[in-house]
Scaffold this motif. Structure first.
Motif, short mmCIF file in Angstrom:
data_model
loop_
_atom_site.label_atom_id
_atom_site.label_comp_id
_atom_site.label_asym_id
_atom_site.label_seq_id
_atom_site.Cartn_x
_atom_site.Cartn_y
_atom_site.Cartn_z
N PHE A 110 101.31 -2.71 22.30
CA PHE A 110 100.85 -2.23 23.60
C PHE A 110 101.10 -3.21 24.74
O PHE A 110 101.12 -2.82 25.89
CB PHE A 110 99.37 -1.87 23.54
N GLU A 111 101.26 -4.50 24.42
CA GLU A 111 101.46 -5.46 25.50
C GLU A 111 102.87 -6.04 25.52
O GLU A 111 103.27 -6.67 26.48
CB GLU A 111 100.44 -6.62 25.38
N ARG A 112 103.61 -5.90 24.45
CA ARG A 112 104.91 -6.55 24.38
C ARG A 112 106.08 -5.59 24.25
O ARG A 112 107.22 -5.97 24.43
CB ARG A 112 104.93 -7.53 23.19
N ARG A 113 105.84 -4.35 23.89
CA ARG A 113 106.93 -3.41 23.68
C ARG A 113 106.92 -2.33 24.74
O ARG A 113 105.90 -2.07 25.36
CB ARG A 113 106.80 -2.75 22.28
N GLU A 114 108.08 -1.68 24.88
CA GLU A 114 108.21 -0.58 25.81
C GLU A 114 107.21 0.53 25.47
O GLU A 114 106.70 1.22 26.36
CB GLU A 114 109.64 -0.06 25.72
N PHE A 115 106.92 0.65 24.18
CA PHE A 115 105.98 1.66 23.70
C PHE A 115 104.67 1.61 24.50
O PHE A 115 104.12 2.63 24.90
CB PHE A 115 105.72 1.44 22.21
N GLY A 116 104.19 0.37 24.73
CA GLY A 116 102.95 0.19 25.47
C GLY A 116 103.02 0.76 26.87
O GLY A 116 102.08 1.38 27.35
N TYR A 117 104.17 0.57 27.53
CA TYR A 117 104.32 1.10 28.88
C TYR A 117 104.31 2.62 28.88
O TYR A 117 103.77 3.26 29.77
CB TYR A 117 105.61 0.57 29.51
N ARG A 118 104.92 3.21 27.84
CA ARG A 118 104.92 4.67 27.73
C ARG A 118 103.50 5.18 27.59
O ARG A 118 103.09 6.14 28.24
CB ARG A 118 105.73 5.11 26.51
N VAL A 119 102.72 4.49 26.72
CA VAL A 119 101.35 4.93 26.48
C VAL A 119 100.53 4.82 27.76
O VAL A 119 99.78 5.73 28.11
CB VAL A 119 100.71 4.09 25.35
N LEU B 213 101.35 7.47 30.21
CA LEU B 213 100.74 8.72 29.78
C LEU B 213 99.27 8.79 30.20
O LEU B 213 98.78 9.80 30.66
CB LEU B 213 100.88 8.82 28.25
N ARG B 214 98.59 7.66 30.07
CA ARG B 214 97.17 7.60 30.44
C ARG B 214 96.99 7.77 31.95
O ARG B 214 96.13 8.53 32.39
CB ARG B 214 96.59 6.25 30.01
N ASP B 215 97.84 7.07 32.73
CA ASP B 215 97.62 7.06 34.17
C ASP B 215 98.01 8.36 34.83
O ASP B 215 97.36 8.81 35.77
CB ASP B 215 98.38 5.89 34.80
N ASN B 216 99.07 8.97 34.36
CA ASN B 216 99.46 10.26 34.92
C ASN B 216 100.41 10.95 33.96
O ASN B 216 101.61 10.67 33.92
CB ASN B 216 100.13 10.07 36.28
N GLN B 217 99.83 11.88 33.21
CA GLN B 217 100.60 12.52 32.16
C GLN B 217 101.80 13.30 32.70
O GLN B 217 102.89 13.23 32.15
CB GLN B 217 99.69 13.44 31.35
N ASP B 218 101.57 14.00 33.82
CA ASP B 218 102.66 14.82 34.36
C ASP B 218 103.80 13.94 34.88
O ASP B 218 104.97 14.26 34.67
CB ASP B 218 102.12 15.72 35.48
N ALA B 219 103.42 12.83 35.54
CA ALA B 219 104.45 11.93 36.05
C ALA B 219 105.22 11.30 34.89
O ALA B 219 106.45 11.15 34.95
CB ALA B 219 103.81 10.84 36.91
N ALA B 220 104.51 10.93 33.83
CA ALA B 220 105.17 10.34 32.67
C ALA B 220 106.17 11.32 32.07
O ALA B 220 107.29 10.96 31.72
CB ALA B 220 104.12 9.95 31.62
N GLU B 221 105.75 12.57 32.03
CA GLU B 221 106.62 13.63 31.52
C GLU B 221 107.88 13.73 32.37
O GLU B 221 109.00 13.83 31.87
CB GLU B 221 105.85 14.96 31.55
N ALA B 222 107.67 13.67 33.70
CA ALA B 222 108.79 13.78 34.64
C ALA B 222 109.77 12.62 34.49
O ALA B 222 110.95 12.75 34.77
CB ALA B 222 108.27 13.85 36.07
N GLY C 184 110.70 11.45 31.82
CA GLY C 184 111.45 11.61 30.58
C GLY C 184 110.76 11.07 29.35
O GLY C 184 111.38 10.89 28.32
N ILE C 185 109.46 10.78 29.49
CA ILE C 185 108.72 10.32 28.31
C ILE C 185 108.25 11.54 27.54
O ILE C 185 107.66 12.46 28.12
CB ILE C 185 107.51 9.46 28.73
N ASP C 186 108.53 11.56 26.25
CA ASP C 186 108.04 12.64 25.41
C ASP C 186 106.57 12.38 25.12
O ASP C 186 106.20 11.76 24.12
CB ASP C 186 108.86 12.69 24.10
N THR C 187 105.68 12.85 26.03
CA THR C 187 104.27 12.48 25.92
C THR C 187 103.63 13.00 24.64
O THR C 187 102.79 12.34 24.04
CB THR C 187 103.47 13.00 27.13
#
Lengths: 298, 351
Positions: free
Chosen positions: B197-206, B209-218, B220-223
């Motif tokens: 969650f703090e060192r990988r891109e995965f953490g940024y995706r997560v 998703l938390r901060d704005n699911q719709d924006a994350a979707e936009a 290109g993150i597969d939420t």
């Protein structure tokens, strides 16, 4: 062969129980409408009402019925004063307001349950009553305990008064306006603080009063709240969040489901069936089986 | 919040509470060495307390993954702890596995169950998700109480004195043995959370998703996929802790391991420490666990910690929503509390 007499008796018992559940569900649904927060403490108001009945009845000559107006007023006051805290948590510039509101009421529930458990111990208590003994005989069907008949009657009466207030007075209109749109209501000059507190107080009072009746029918113990939280969730999930008329239907469904499952299957599985149903209904149709609930809890 | 100027006023509030500035590596190393050596100095009693603290740190961190980092308030997380415990018991009793077999089985069953639950449940948001997970956990408990295989209302005893992999442990499983088991699991969980969650891109995706699911979707993150991954991961960890816990206490009962209080404690620990941070659940876990143990130890009251915990939750939500970490990082200062109090007083104006 199905015993028609037993079936009829079970169904009527279920309907009588449904009356009191409806008054819990309507208050809960309203609290959600004006505060936009699911109140995890709903069952604890039921528990506190039942407990207050059990503790105060001896001072009223062991008559649980006399405690009822006192409980309503006391919990109206409690709810009136708790509402500003919930409102504070869910508004302003706070992050994740809905989640914080949920966690706050969740903490309130643990606080109340734990306090009662620590102060009074885990034992069952009874709410005594000499007025509500005996039964009402319906010829050809059976005898129904007076307690249940009165409970259902009071549930229907409370609901009627409440609905009258909500739909025929200025205060009720203000509350409905807040439930509709908080910001616009404020722009129309409605004192949000006051009417939200009145609505939450009415909800707490009604729920605690229902708790006294539940204490009269069953028993009171500190752990009972969880079950009624589940019942309240069941009713609003089935009805659709914030949709009042749906609650009347689902309260009756709940009463019937409880008494039919207990008589024809087993009392042990009632809660499992209920929780499983809540889960499935939420997945299949989050806006309730009647499809009229609000979607603004996300 | 008055810290808006310092942080430039950008970003969501939770971004600002991401974690304490990372301690230097030698401090972390020192703490680890101390933890490894701890049972030598502590007697069995305090070792027992320490292993409990380690378990709760791990559980709080696992809840923090879905609740803090992904922003999904999971009120049914304790179900996986209970399922892990029960599955281990069933594996050892009914199937005759050694402990490691039961442990692996708990992980697999936890993962499969979590995936099956995740697919429909994660479509719900906010309050709906919270109620659904809570209903799922309670239904699981009620089911465990009526089934035969879980021991029903009688509970279940696990075989004692056996080895972990079929080989006997010298002296049998002891406090020290379980201390090291919990230490490995807890350190593993915290490290995994830190790296993911703090060192990988995965953490940024997560976090997106938390901060704005719709924006994350936009973006290109597969939420859907990310949500499922976080949920399954956090649930499997809870199940593994449940498994070790079952082997440790050797008698499990559905009303204990599937109790709502298990979830409650995880939520409280993560919240009190600081949601969405690595250090938060560690500090919160230690604080709440010690509070609970010490209050029952010194006050002789086993239920007193409940109102205490409930009161703490309300206070934290009201005045320090970023928890202990937020206070340590100066995000919740006395000025903030005063502002909060003034705003709260305004809500009492009924005229």
């Amino acid at each position: 062969m199905v015993d028609v007499g037993l079936l009829l008796q079970t169904v009527i018992n279920g309907l009588l129980l449904g009356g009191i559940y409806v008054s819990i569900g309507v208050g809960f649904s309203l609290a959600f409408g004006v505060l936009e927060v699911i109140d995890f403490a709903v069952g604890e108001y039921v528990m506190l009402g039942a407990f207050a009945g059990a503790l105060l009845a001896p001072t009223f000559g062991s008559e649980g019925v006399f405690v009822i107006p006192l409980v309503f007023l006391a919990f109206f006051g409690v709810g009136f004063l708790i509402q500003p805290f919930i409102h504070h948590v869910t508004s302003g510039d706070r992050p994740m307001p809905v989640l914080m509101g949920l966690v706050f009421t969740f903490g309130l529930a643990i606080f109340v349950r734990g306090s009662v458990l620590t102060l009074f111990g885990p034992n069952n208590r009874n709410v005594p009553s000499d007025l509500l003994v005996g039964g009402v005989t319906i010829p050809g069907i059976g005898i129904f305990p007076t307690v249940r008949v009165v409970t259902a009657a009071v549930g229907v009466f409370a609901l009627a008064v409440f609905m009258y207030y909500l739909y025929n007075t200025r205060g009720g209109m203000a509350i409905r306006a807040i439930a509709e749109d908080r910001t616009n209501a404020r722009l129309m000059g409605i004192n949000i603080n006051r009417y939200q507190s009145i609505a939450y107080g009415a909800y707490a009072g009604m729920t605690a009063t229902a708790g006294v009746f539940i204490g009269l029918i069953f028993t009171a113990n500190p752990g009972m709240g969880l079950q009624y939280t589940a019942f309240a969730f069941f009713m609003v999930v089935l009805a659709g969040l914030g949709y009042l008329p749906g609650v009347i239907v689902s309260g009756v469904v709940l009463g019937l489901a409880q008494s039919l499952t207990a008589v024809y299957w087993s009392g042990e599985v009632v809660l499992f069936v209920l929780f499983a149903l809540i889960y499935v209904v939420l997945l299949v149709s989050p806006s309730g089986i009647l499809g009229k609930g609000g979607e603004h809890a996300s | 919040m008055s810290t808006d100027e310092e942080s430039g006023g950008h970003g969501t509030y939770l971004d600002r509470v991401r974690g304490l500035s990372e301690p230097p590596l030698w401090v972390v190393g020192l703490i680890l060495v101390a933890l490894v050596l701890l049972p030598i100095w502590l007697g069995p009693f305090w070792t027992r307390i320490a292993l409990g603290a380690l378990m709760w740190i791990g559980l709080a961190q696992s809840w923090n993954m879905i609740g803090g980092y992904a922003g999904y308030l999971d009120f049914g997380h304790g179900a996986y702890f209970g399922v892990g415990a029960l599955v281990t018991g069933i594996g050892m009793n009914t199937l005759g596995y050694p402990f490691l077999g039961g442990f692996a089985l708990a992980g697999v069953v936890g993962a499969v169950l979590a995936y099956v639950i995740a697919v429909p449940t994660l479509r719900l948001r906010g309050a709906y998700f919270a109620i659904a997970t809570w209903a799922f956990a309670e239904a699981t408990k009620q089911l465990a109480l009526v089934l035969d295989i879980t021991g029903g209302t009688f509970g279940m005893s696990l075989p004692t004195g056996e080895g972990t992999i079929g080989l006997p442990i010298p002296g049998g499983p002891s406090e020290t043995f379980f201390y090291y088991a919990m230490l490995v699991l807890a350190v593993g969980t915290v490290t995994l959370a830190y790296v993911l969650f703090e060192r990988r891109e995965f953490g940024y995706r997560v976090k997106a998703l938390r901060d704005n699911q719709d924006a994350a979707e936009a973006l290109g993150i597969d939420t859907t996929r990310v949500k499922r991954q976080v949920y399954v991961l956090s649930c499997v960890i809870a199940a593994l802790f449940g498994s070790v816990h079952a082997f440790f206490i050797t008698f499990i009962h559905p009303t204990d391991v599937l109790a709502a209080i298990v979830t409650d404690q995880m939520v409280i620990m993560a919240l009190l420490g600081g949601l969405g941070t690595i250090t938060g659940p560690i500090l919160g876990g230690i604080a709440v666990f010690l509070l609970q143990r010490l209050s029952s130890l010194f006050l002789g009251q086993t239920t007193f910690y409940l109102p205490l915990i409930g009161g703490i939750i309300m206070l934290v939500v009201l005045f320090a929503p970023s928890g202990i970490v937020g206070i340590l990082r100066g995000e919740t200062t006395s000025t903030d509390v005063r502002t909060n109090l003034r705003e709260l007083a305004d809500r009492f104006q009924f005229r």
